[in-house]
Design an enzyme around this catalytic site. Structure first.
Site, PDB file in Angstrom:
ATOM      1  N   ARG A  70       0.842  -1.209   0.000  1.00  0.00           N
ATOM      2  CA  ARG A  70       0.000   0.000   0.000  1.00  0.00           C
ATOM      3  C   ARG A  70       0.871   1.250   0.000  1.00  0.00           C
ATOM      4  NH1 ARG A  70      -3.994  -0.546   4.879  1.00  0.00           N
ATOM      5  NH2 ARG A  70      -4.550   1.546   4.181  1.00  0.00           N
ATOM      6  N   ASP A 108      -2.419   8.389   3.247  1.00  0.00           N
ATOM      7  CA  ASP A 108      -1.644   8.459   2.000  1.00  0.00           C
ATOM      8  C   ASP A 108      -0.903   9.774   1.793  1.00  0.00           C
ATOM      9  OD1 ASP A 108      -4.904   8.731   0.419  1.00  0.00           O
ATOM     10  OD2 ASP A 108      -3.641  10.345   1.178  1.00  0.00           O
ATOM     11  N   HIS A 123      -5.466   8.868  11.749  1.00  0.00           N
ATOM     12  CA  HIS A 123      -5.106   7.448  11.667  1.00  0.00           C
ATOM     13  C   HIS A 123      -3.676   7.232  11.210  1.00  0.00           C
ATOM     14  CE1 HIS A 123      -9.636   6.328  11.385  1.00  0.00           C
ATOM     15  NE2 HIS A 123      -9.248   6.629  12.607  1.00  0.00           N
ATOM     16  N   GLY A 191     -16.232  11.611   1.542  1.00  0.00           N
ATOM     17  CA  GLY A 191     -15.595  10.382   1.088  1.00  0.00           C
ATOM     18  C   GLY A 191     -15.292   9.383   2.180  1.00  0.00           C
ATOM     19  N   THR A 192     -16.195   9.282   3.149  1.00  0.00           N
ATOM     20  CA  THR A 192     -15.986   8.283   4.194  1.00  0.00           C
ATOM     21  C   THR A 192     -17.274   7.521   4.465  1.00  0.00           C
ATOM     22  OG1 THR A 192     -15.281   7.879   6.480  1.00  0.00           O
ATOM     23  CG2 THR A 192     -16.387   9.978   6.044  1.00  0.00           C
TER      24      THR A 192
HETATM   25  C1  BV8 Z   1     -10.283   2.906  19.209  1.00  0.00           C
HETATM   26  C2  BV8 Z   1      -5.666   3.130   9.431  1.00  0.00           C
HETATM   27  C3  BV8 Z   1     -10.061   2.648  21.552  1.00  0.00           C
HETATM   28  C4  BV8 Z   1      -5.108   1.756   9.205  1.00  0.00           C
HETATM   29  C5  BV8 Z   1      -7.985   2.747  10.120  1.00  0.00           C
HETATM   30  C6  BV8 Z   1     -14.962  -3.798  18.576  1.00  0.00           C
HETATM   31  C7  BV8 Z   1     -13.648  -4.232  18.754  1.00  0.00           C
HETATM   32  C8  BV8 Z   1     -12.550  -3.353  18.664  1.00  0.00           C
HETATM   33  C9  BV8 Z   1     -12.773  -2.018  18.387  1.00  0.00           C
HETATM   34  C10 BV8 Z   1     -14.073  -1.603  18.188  1.00  0.00           C
HETATM   35  C11 BV8 Z   1     -15.159  -2.455  18.287  1.00  0.00           C
HETATM   36  N1  BV8 Z   1     -16.295  -1.754  18.058  1.00  0.00           N
HETATM   37  C12 BV8 Z   1     -15.966  -0.466  17.809  1.00  0.00           C
HETATM   38  C13 BV8 Z   1     -14.625  -0.367  17.908  1.00  0.00           C
HETATM   39  C14 BV8 Z   1     -13.836   0.828  17.720  1.00  0.00           C
HETATM   40  C15 BV8 Z   1     -13.210   0.754  16.349  1.00  0.00           C
HETATM   41  C16 BV8 Z   1     -14.294   0.881  15.310  1.00  0.00           C
HETATM   42  O1  BV8 Z   1     -14.852   1.950  15.137  1.00  0.00           O
HETATM   43  N2  BV8 Z   1     -14.593  -0.240  14.623  1.00  0.00           N
HETATM   44  C17 BV8 Z   1     -15.628  -0.212  13.603  1.00  0.00           C
HETATM   45  C18 BV8 Z   1     -15.277  -1.212  12.511  1.00  0.00           C
HETATM   46  C19 BV8 Z   1     -16.967  -0.545  14.268  1.00  0.00           C
HETATM   47  N3  BV8 Z   1     -12.311   1.867  16.307  1.00  0.00           N
HETATM   48  C20 BV8 Z   1     -11.046   1.694  16.707  1.00  0.00           C
HETATM   49  O2  BV8 Z   1     -10.561   0.639  17.013  1.00  0.00           O
HETATM   50  C21 BV8 Z   1     -10.251   2.979  16.821  1.00  0.00           C
HETATM   51  N4  BV8 Z   1      -9.591   2.999  18.082  1.00  0.00           N
HETATM   52  O3  BV8 Z   1     -11.486   2.854  19.294  1.00  0.00           O
HETATM   53  O4  BV8 Z   1      -9.454   2.841  20.288  1.00  0.00           O
HETATM   54  C22 BV8 Z   1      -8.975   2.826  22.529  1.00  0.00           C
HETATM   55  C23 BV8 Z   1      -9.016   3.943  23.357  1.00  0.00           C
HETATM   56  C24 BV8 Z   1      -8.010   4.078  24.306  1.00  0.00           C
HETATM   57  C25 BV8 Z   1      -6.973   3.129  24.387  1.00  0.00           C
HETATM   58  C26 BV8 Z   1      -6.953   2.043  23.522  1.00  0.00           C
HETATM   59  C27 BV8 Z   1      -7.956   1.877  22.581  1.00  0.00           C
HETATM   60  C28 BV8 Z   1      -9.172   3.045  15.742  1.00  0.00           C
HETATM   61  C29 BV8 Z   1      -9.807   2.992  14.388  1.00  0.00           C
HETATM   62  C30 BV8 Z   1      -8.742   3.292  13.323  1.00  0.00           C
HETATM   63  C31 BV8 Z   1      -8.541   2.094  12.417  1.00  0.00           C
HETATM   64  N5  BV8 Z   1      -7.614   2.453  11.340  1.00  0.00           N
HETATM   65  N6  BV8 Z   1      -7.111   3.123   9.168  1.00  0.00           N
HETATM   66  C32 BV8 Z   1      -5.098   1.391   7.735  1.00  0.00           C
HETATM   67  O5  BV8 Z   1      -5.332   2.272   6.870  1.00  0.00           O
HETATM   68  O6  BV8 Z   1      -4.810   0.202   7.464  1.00  0.00           O
HETATM   69  S1  BV8 Z   1      -9.605   2.677   9.739  1.00  0.00           S
HETATM   70  C33 BV8 Z   1      -9.896   2.860   8.066  1.00  0.00           C
HETATM   71  O7  BV8 Z   1     -11.223   2.438   7.813  1.00  0.00           O
HETATM   72  C34 BV8 Z   1      -9.910   4.293   7.601  1.00  0.00           C
HETATM   73  O8  BV8 Z   1      -8.865   5.031   8.170  1.00  0.00           O
HETATM   74  C35 BV8 Z   1     -11.259   4.804   8.008  1.00  0.00           C
HETATM   75  O9  BV8 Z   1     -11.258   5.339   9.302  1.00  0.00           O
HETATM   76  C36 BV8 Z   1     -12.072   3.541   8.082  1.00  0.00           C
HETATM   77  C37 BV8 Z   1     -13.161   3.585   7.055  1.00  0.00           C
HETATM   78  O10 BV8 Z   1     -12.507   3.873   5.887  1.00  0.00           O
HETATM   79  P1  BV8 Z   1     -13.042   5.076   4.948  1.00  0.00           P
HETATM   80  O11 BV8 Z   1     -11.991   6.084   4.872  1.00  0.00           O
HETATM   81  O12 BV8 Z   1     -14.396   5.530   5.337  1.00  0.00           O
HETATM   82  O13 BV8 Z   1     -13.095   4.259   3.647  1.00  0.00           O
HETATM   83  P2  BV8 Z   1     -14.180   3.171   3.271  1.00  0.00           P
HETATM   84  O14 BV8 Z   1     -13.556   2.292   2.263  1.00  0.00           O
HETATM   85  O15 BV8 Z   1     -14.793   2.563   4.477  1.00  0.00           O
HETATM   86  O16 BV8 Z   1     -15.298   4.087   2.610  1.00  0.00           O
HETATM   87  C38 BV8 Z   1     -14.968   4.880   1.505  1.00  0.00           C
HETATM   88  C39 BV8 Z   1     -16.202   5.732   1.250  1.00  0.00           C
HETATM   89  O17 BV8 Z   1     -15.915   6.583   0.147  1.00  0.00           O
HETATM   90  C40 BV8 Z   1     -17.412   4.899   0.868  1.00  0.00           C
HETATM   91  O18 BV8 Z   1     -18.512   5.345   1.635  1.00  0.00           O
HETATM   92  C41 BV8 Z   1     -17.634   5.228  -0.624  1.00  0.00           C
HETATM   93  O19 BV8 Z   1     -19.010   5.353  -0.936  1.00  0.00           O
HETATM   94  C42 BV8 Z   1     -16.983   6.554  -0.760  1.00  0.00           C
HETATM   95  N7  BV8 Z   1     -16.354   6.807  -2.054  1.00  0.00           N
HETATM   96  C43 BV8 Z   1     -15.656   5.944  -2.825  1.00  0.00           C
HETATM   97  N8  BV8 Z   1     -15.193   6.609  -3.909  1.00  0.00           N
HETATM   98  C44 BV8 Z   1     -15.596   7.907  -3.782  1.00  0.00           C
HETATM   99  C45 BV8 Z   1     -16.337   8.035  -2.607  1.00  0.00           C
HETATM  100  N9  BV8 Z   1     -16.879   9.202  -2.202  1.00  0.00           N
HETATM  101  C46 BV8 Z   1     -16.688  10.278  -2.987  1.00  0.00           C
HETATM  102  N10 BV8 Z   1     -15.980  10.238  -4.123  1.00  0.00           N
HETATM  103  C47 BV8 Z   1     -15.425   9.079  -4.559  1.00  0.00           C
HETATM  104  N11 BV8 Z   1     -14.725   9.060  -5.708  1.00  0.00           N
END
Ligand code: BV8
Length: 249
Positions: A70, A108, A123, A191-192
């Site tokens: 990546r 990125d 992130h 875009g999220t």
């Molecule tokens: C935390 C970096 C606490 C890495 C990322 C159960 C177990 C464990 C944790 C959890 C749980 N339940 C909830 C949680 C919390 C968890 C969470 O939210 N999970 C979700 C799945 C429910 N969160 C965490 O764990 C966070 N930390 O809570 O810590 C804590 C506190 C104190 C001490 C210790 C711990 C950390 C979360 C960060 C994860 N890292 N990225 C990497 O890149 O590999 S997440 C990654 O996915 C992204 O960064 C982003 O945040 C997330 C979603 O990605 P998006 O950017 O939205 O992209 P996606 O593909 O999903 O969507 C793209 C969108 O764009 C789509 O909607 C599409 O329609 C649209 N699109 C596409 N093309 C276009 C467009 N729009 C416009 N124009 C276009 N051309």
């Protein structure tokens, strides 16, 4: 492209604008969105299983290879009109003595390449890797790593300096993002998928703090029904047109 006059009026009146971007803003630059990041070679993996400290502890070679692949891809990519419009918007807002805060979930660095400054990377970044023993961060803009995981030279190995699931956001970035969301006049989510917390919570914080909320996304998300203005479409098309409409009286 026509915009709701109330939205344009709110943007023109705004002293503080905050923006949260996700992978959709980089999609048109050729960076797979987070969930598509597993096409081809990685189709057999679940990102939620790869982007965790447990995965790296269990299989550091696979996780290191995935992130290095990546990293090499984003190093080849250039900002698209959506990135460039956001950078232009920030500079025009500053010229007008106003603030424009860009919070990104993307790893990125394309916002910075487009000219955005003081980007809040909630992130982390694929370009930075850090030693698992000392925490020392290195910028990695070179060719593919020769080994997976790479020895850090400081008694540990290199891991990507990104926030994995289950890891806390960098304190300073988390605080700055929350502050911007809580104090802005207009908050735009662009875009999220609005699924990952705490970043997905910023639009709710902005709304409860009295900001006008906007979503620009290709598909509907959980945020769509709570924002004041929702525009479905490509960020690379909508954002430049919105900035143009805001800039010209
Ligand atoms: C935390 C970096 C606490 C890495 C990322 C159960 C177990 C464990 C944790 C959890 C749980 N339940 C909830 C949680 C919390 C968890 C969470 O939210 N999970 C979700 C799945 C429910 N969160 C965490 O764990 C966070 N930390 O809570 O810590 C804590 C506190 C104190 C001490 C210790 C711990 C950390 C979360 C960060 C994860 N890292 N990225 C990497 O890149 O590999 S997440 C990654 O996915 C992204 O960064 C982003 O945040 C997330 C979603 O990605 P998006 O950017 O939205 O992209 P996606 O593909 O999903 O969507 C793209 C969108 O764009 C789509 O909607 C599409 O329609 C649209 N699109 C596409 N093309 C276009 C467009 N729009 C416009 N124009 C276009 N051309």
């Amino acid at each position: 492209m026509a915009f709701d006059p109330d939205l344009i009026a709110a943007l023109r009146a705004a002293k503080h604008i905050a923006v949260l971007t996700g992978a959709g803003v980089s999609a048109e630059s050729g960076v797979p969105t987070f969930r598509d990041a597993l096409t081809g070679l990685w189709a057999k993996h679940d990102p939620l299983q790869l982007a965790t400290p447990e995965a790296f502890a269990r299989d550091p070679e696979t996780v290191s290879r995935w992130y290095d692949e990546r990293r090499l891809n984003v190093l080849k990519r250039i900002p698209n009109p959506g990135h460039l419009a956001l950078a232009r918007w920030q500079h025009l807002m500053v010229e007008r003595g106003r603030t424009f805060t860009l919070i990104t979930q993307n790893v990125d660095r394309l916002h910075q390449s487009a000219g955005s400054t003081e980007v809040i990377e909630v992130h982390g970044s694929l370009i930075e890797w850090r030693c698992t023993r000392t925490g020392r961060i290195v910028e990695c803009r070179g060719p593919a790593f020769a080994q997976h995981p790479m020895p850090s030279g400081h008694g540990g190995v290199l891991r990507p300096n990104v926030v994995w699931f289950g890891e806390a956001l960098p304190e300073e970035a988390a605080y700055a993002a929350q502050h911007a969301a809580g104090f802005c006049d207009v908050f735009l989510s662009i875009g999220t998928s609005a699924l990952v917390y705490p970043a997905a919570g910023y639009v709710h914080l902005a709304k409860s703090s009295g900001a006008v909320t906007v979503e620009i996304n290709r598909d509907p998300t959980p945020a769509t029904e709570i924002v004041d203005h929702s525009m479905l479409g490509l960020a690379g098309e909508i954002v430049p047109a919105l900035v143009e409409a805001w800039a010209h009286r």
